[in-house]
Design a protein around this motif. Structure first.
Motif, mmCIF file in Angstrom:
data_model
loop_
_atom_site.group_PDB
_atom_site.id
_atom_site.type_symbol
_atom_site.label_atom_id
_atom_site.label_comp_id
_atom_site.label_asym_id
_atom_site.label_seq_id
_atom_site.Cartn_x
_atom_site.Cartn_y
_atom_site.Cartn_z
ATOM 1 N N VAL A 81 57.834 41.459 39.330
ATOM 2 C CA VAL A 81 58.451 40.266 38.737
ATOM 3 C C VAL A 81 58.078 39.022 39.555
ATOM 4 C CG1 VAL A 81 60.635 39.135 38.178
ATOM 5 C CG2 VAL A 81 60.357 41.599 37.792
ATOM 6 N N VAL A 82 57.473 38.039 38.884
ATOM 7 C CA VAL A 82 57.109 36.784 39.560
ATOM 8 C C VAL A 82 57.823 35.622 38.869
ATOM 9 C CG1 VAL A 82 54.854 37.582 40.359
ATOM 10 C CG2 VAL A 82 55.063 36.534 38.094
ATOM 11 N N GLU A 83 57.875 34.488 39.549
ATOM 12 C CA GLU A 83 58.506 33.324 38.937
ATOM 13 C C GLU A 83 57.595 32.740 37.862
ATOM 14 O OE1 GLU A 83 59.555 30.656 42.110
ATOM 15 O OE2 GLU A 83 60.833 32.138 43.095
ATOM 16 N N THR A 120 51.287 31.759 36.964
ATOM 17 C CA THR A 120 50.184 31.371 37.852
ATOM 18 C C THR A 120 50.187 32.171 39.158
ATOM 19 O OG1 THR A 120 51.621 29.597 38.643
ATOM 20 C CG2 THR A 120 49.981 29.023 36.997
ATOM 21 N N GLU A 121 51.275 32.899 39.421
ATOM 22 C CA GLU A 121 51.326 33.681 40.664
ATOM 23 C C GLU A 121 50.738 35.070 40.507
ATOM 24 O OE1 GLU A 121 55.325 31.186 41.816
ATOM 25 O OE2 GLU A 121 55.471 33.207 41.017
ATOM 26 N N ILE A 122 50.366 35.416 39.253
ATOM 27 C CA ILE A 122 49.850 36.765 39.001
ATOM 28 C C ILE A 122 48.458 36.948 39.597
ATOM 29 C CG2 ILE A 122 49.087 38.337 37.168
ATOM 30 C CD1 ILE A 122 51.487 37.366 35.505
ATOM 31 N N LEU A 123 47.557 35.975 39.378
ATOM 32 C CA LEU A 123 46.194 36.141 39.901
ATOM 33 C C LEU A 123 46.149 36.217 41.427
ATOM 34 C CD1 LEU A 123 43.243 34.465 38.019
ATOM 35 C CD2 LEU A 123 44.004 36.830 38.134
ATOM 36 N N PRO A 124 46.894 35.377 42.147
ATOM 37 C CA PRO A 124 46.907 35.546 43.606
ATOM 38 C C PRO A 124 47.316 36.957 44.037
ATOM 39 C CG PRO A 124 47.880 33.443 43.026
ATOM 40 C CD PRO A 124 47.610 34.158 41.730
ATOM 41 N N LEU A 125 48.300 37.551 43.338
ATOM 42 C CA LEU A 125 48.700 38.919 43.669
ATOM 43 C C LEU A 125 47.581 39.901 43.313
ATOM 44 C CD1 LEU A 125 52.425 38.761 42.523
ATOM 45 C CD2 LEU A 125 51.641 39.371 44.813
ATOM 46 N N GLU A 126 46.915 39.655 42.172
ATOM 47 C CA GLU A 126 45.808 40.520 41.767
ATOM 48 C C GLU A 126 44.694 40.507 42.799
ATOM 49 O OE1 GLU A 126 44.860 42.596 38.885
ATOM 50 O OE2 GLU A 126 47.002 42.697 39.324
ATOM 51 N N ARG A 127 44.471 39.348 43.399
ATOM 52 C CA ARG A 127 43.367 39.224 44.349
ATOM 53 C C ARG A 127 43.581 40.048 45.611
ATOM 54 N NH1 ARG A 127 43.198 32.957 43.013
ATOM 55 N NH2 ARG A 127 41.809 33.027 41.216
ATOM 56 N N THR A 128 44.838 40.451 45.863
ATOM 57 C CA THR A 128 45.072 41.318 47.018
ATOM 58 C C THR A 128 44.468 42.693 46.778
ATOM 59 O OG1 THR A 128 47.154 42.239 46.186
ATOM 60 C CG2 THR A 128 47.307 40.187 47.434
ATOM 61 N N GLY A 129 44.354 43.073 45.481
ATOM 62 C CA GLY A 129 43.740 44.355 45.142
ATOM 63 C C GLY A 129 44.608 45.570 45.440
ATOM 64 N N VAL A 130 45.876 45.360 45.844
ATOM 65 C CA VAL A 130 46.693 46.514 46.234
ATOM 66 C C VAL A 130 47.735 46.918 45.191
ATOM 67 C CG1 VAL A 130 46.407 46.105 48.703
ATOM 68 C CG2 VAL A 130 48.355 45.099 47.502
ATOM 69 N N ALA A 161 62.656 49.854 27.348
ATOM 70 C CA ALA A 161 61.600 50.355 26.465
ATOM 71 C C ALA A 161 60.512 51.102 27.223
ATOM 72 C CB ALA A 161 60.984 49.189 25.682
ATOM 73 N N GLU A 162 60.158 50.609 28.417
ATOM 74 C CA GLU A 162 59.012 51.179 29.125
ATOM 75 C C GLU A 162 59.413 52.149 30.230
ATOM 76 O OE1 GLU A 162 56.414 47.969 30.385
ATOM 77 O OE2 GLU A 162 56.858 46.815 28.569
ATOM 78 N N SER A 163 60.687 52.183 30.577
ATOM 79 C CA SER A 163 61.210 53.083 31.616
ATOM 80 C C SER A 163 60.370 53.119 32.890
ATOM 81 C CB SER A 163 61.341 54.518 31.069
ATOM 82 O OG SER A 163 62.155 54.526 29.937
ATOM 83 N N PRO A 164 60.142 51.994 33.518
ATOM 84 C CA PRO A 164 59.408 52.004 34.795
ATOM 85 C C PRO A 164 60.290 52.620 35.871
ATOM 86 C CG PRO A 164 60.332 49.826 34.411
ATOM 87 C CD PRO A 164 60.636 50.633 33.186
ATOM 88 N N SER A 165 59.655 53.072 36.963
ATOM 89 C CA SER A 165 60.460 53.657 38.035
ATOM 90 C C SER A 165 60.816 52.605 39.090
ATOM 91 C CB SER A 165 59.705 54.817 38.689
ATOM 92 O OG SER A 165 58.448 54.358 39.165
ATOM 93 N N GLU A 166 60.041 51.510 39.129
ATOM 94 C CA GLU A 166 60.291 50.513 40.176
ATOM 95 C C GLU A 166 60.066 49.084 39.674
ATOM 96 O OE1 GLU A 166 57.800 50.952 43.598
ATOM 97 O OE2 GLU A 166 58.782 49.336 44.718
ATOM 98 N N ILE A 167 60.994 48.216 40.033
ATOM 99 C CA ILE A 167 60.842 46.780 39.771
ATOM 100 C C ILE A 167 60.643 46.112 41.128
ATOM 101 C CG2 ILE A 167 61.958 44.673 38.916
ATOM 102 C CD1 ILE A 167 61.328 46.627 36.704
ATOM 103 N N ILE A 168 59.494 45.462 41.317
ATOM 104 C CA ILE A 168 59.210 44.788 42.588
ATOM 105 C C ILE A 168 59.464 43.294 42.404
ATOM 106 C CG2 ILE A 168 57.440 44.283 44.324
ATOM 107 C CD1 ILE A 168 55.999 46.855 43.294
ATOM 108 N N LEU A 169 60.439 42.770 43.122
ATOM 109 C CA LEU A 169 60.736 41.342 43.003
ATOM 110 C C LEU A 169 59.827 40.559 43.952
ATOM 111 C CD1 LEU A 169 64.650 41.511 42.867
ATOM 112 C CD2 LEU A 169 63.011 41.476 40.962
ATOM 113 N N ALA A 170 58.828 39.887 43.378
ATOM 114 C CA ALA A 170 57.897 39.078 44.177
ATOM 115 C C ALA A 170 58.276 37.619 44.002
ATOM 116 C CB ALA A 170 56.455 39.341 43.744
ATOM 117 N N LEU A 171 59.477 37.282 44.485
ATOM 118 C CA LEU A 171 59.994 35.920 44.313
ATOM 119 C C LEU A 171 59.893 35.168 45.632
ATOM 120 C CD1 LEU A 171 63.112 36.992 42.235
ATOM 121 C CD2 LEU A 171 60.902 36.187 41.389
ATOM 122 N N GLY A 172 60.003 33.878 45.564
ATOM 123 C CA GLY A 172 59.895 33.060 46.772
ATOM 124 C C GLY A 172 60.999 33.377 47.763
#
Lengths: 203, 203
Positions: free
Chosen positions: B87-89, B92-102, B136-147
């Motif tokens: 979860v991001v605010e 525009t914060e998605i690509l920076p996280l993607e660039r980490t590759g992890v 609907a998607e039943s994920p196992s983990e929600i990662i809060l990537a907030l400021g």
């Protein structure tokens, strides 16, 4: 894992913004993302005014300044003194001169300066048009407001020679110390020109 | 003497450019004059891509990332792990996280963070949509990537409380020393969080 990227349209926008003067890759991305996130019509307005300027603004056929009319604001103003024509390299240099408030004549933008290295010769500039204007408008003075670098000097010298046969005085901007500049910041060429152009304070 | 100015269309262009992030009055004028003087179709191309982005790019209805398709590149990629939602605010914060590759999971952009001073409450964010996605998607983990500022913390706490009843783990990004940062540059809050979150190197 495939590398995620922005949609092609956004990448194209960043690519175009990056080419604007003074805009680096990071600024371009920042502006593009701002455009994506703005909920109002502001980006569309930017798009519209760019197109409008491109379609409506052209060079004044007489002096080369920007206009949306048949003649520019300066050429069509009867209060401007037709006896003086100030010659500049670029139309963008007209407003800075206007802001001084000391010149009441008209302008003539050459569209560049003579620069053999850039393959710009006299025939590429609006020099023929200047000669025609002098013959048609009979000004008493041509003021060469050209740069004091090599190309500006070469262009000024070319014009001075060319206009020698016409019944018009040719002057150029003074060269010397810039306002507020101490001698310690002036280079040798500026100092030598300031010396050569010294003016009497008491005679 | 009337003060000479650029035609209204140019002034409108400078006015619009000046509102772009990171563009001051001088840069705006410089860009506008560059557009006036460029002889090719480059300014029109800038105008076109701005319009195209505005018309073709929208938020992915599932995660909020930018897309020109029904779903974004990440949501439509079957190789992405549906068990983790980050979860991001802002999108525009998605690509920076993607660039980490992890991170191999999917995202959910809230569209902001809870900020009473700016009159932004939970109902203004895509929180309801997040709850629906979890059901609907039943994920196992929600990662809060907030400021890690006050509003980011408040939003994270609100979400942690809200999601307590759902069968999903809720985690948040680690807080501590930034990479390459010496202790002398870290403020007290960063240091206290780095201490509190210390991890075992040998047990």
């Amino acid at each position: 894992m495939k590398r995620v990227a922005y949609p092609a349209a956004i990448q194209a926008l960043v690519g175009e913004l990056k080419r604007l003067p003074g805009i680096g890759p990071r600024s371009a991305e920042r502006i593009a993302l701002w455009m994506l996130q703005s909920r109002d019509a502001r980006p569309l307005e930017v798009s519209r005014v760019i197109r409008e300027v491109h379609e409506s603004v052209r060079a004044c056929p007489r002096c080369g300044f920007f206009t949306t009319e048949a003649l520019c604001e300066i050429c069509s103003d009867p209060a401007r003194d037709a006896a003086q024509i100030c010659v500049v390299e670029q139309a963008t240099e007209i407003l800075p001169l206007e802001r001084t408030g000391v010149f009441r004549g008209r302008y003539h933008a050459l569209g560049g300066r003579i620069s053999p290295l850039d393959h710009v010769g006299p025939e590429d500039l609006r020099i023929e048009a200047l000669v025609e204007r002098i013959k048609a408008e009979s000004p008493s003075e041509i003021i060469l407001a050209l740069g004091s670098d090599v190309e500006g000097e070469a262009t000024a010298n070319y014009l001075a020679t060319l206009l020698r046969e016409l019944p018009v005085a040719v002057t150029r901007l003074a060269q010397g110390l810039p306002a507020g500049g101490g001698l310690e910041h002036a280079d040798e060429l500026t100092l030598s020109r300031a010396l050569a152009g010294r003016t009497a304070m008491k005679s």
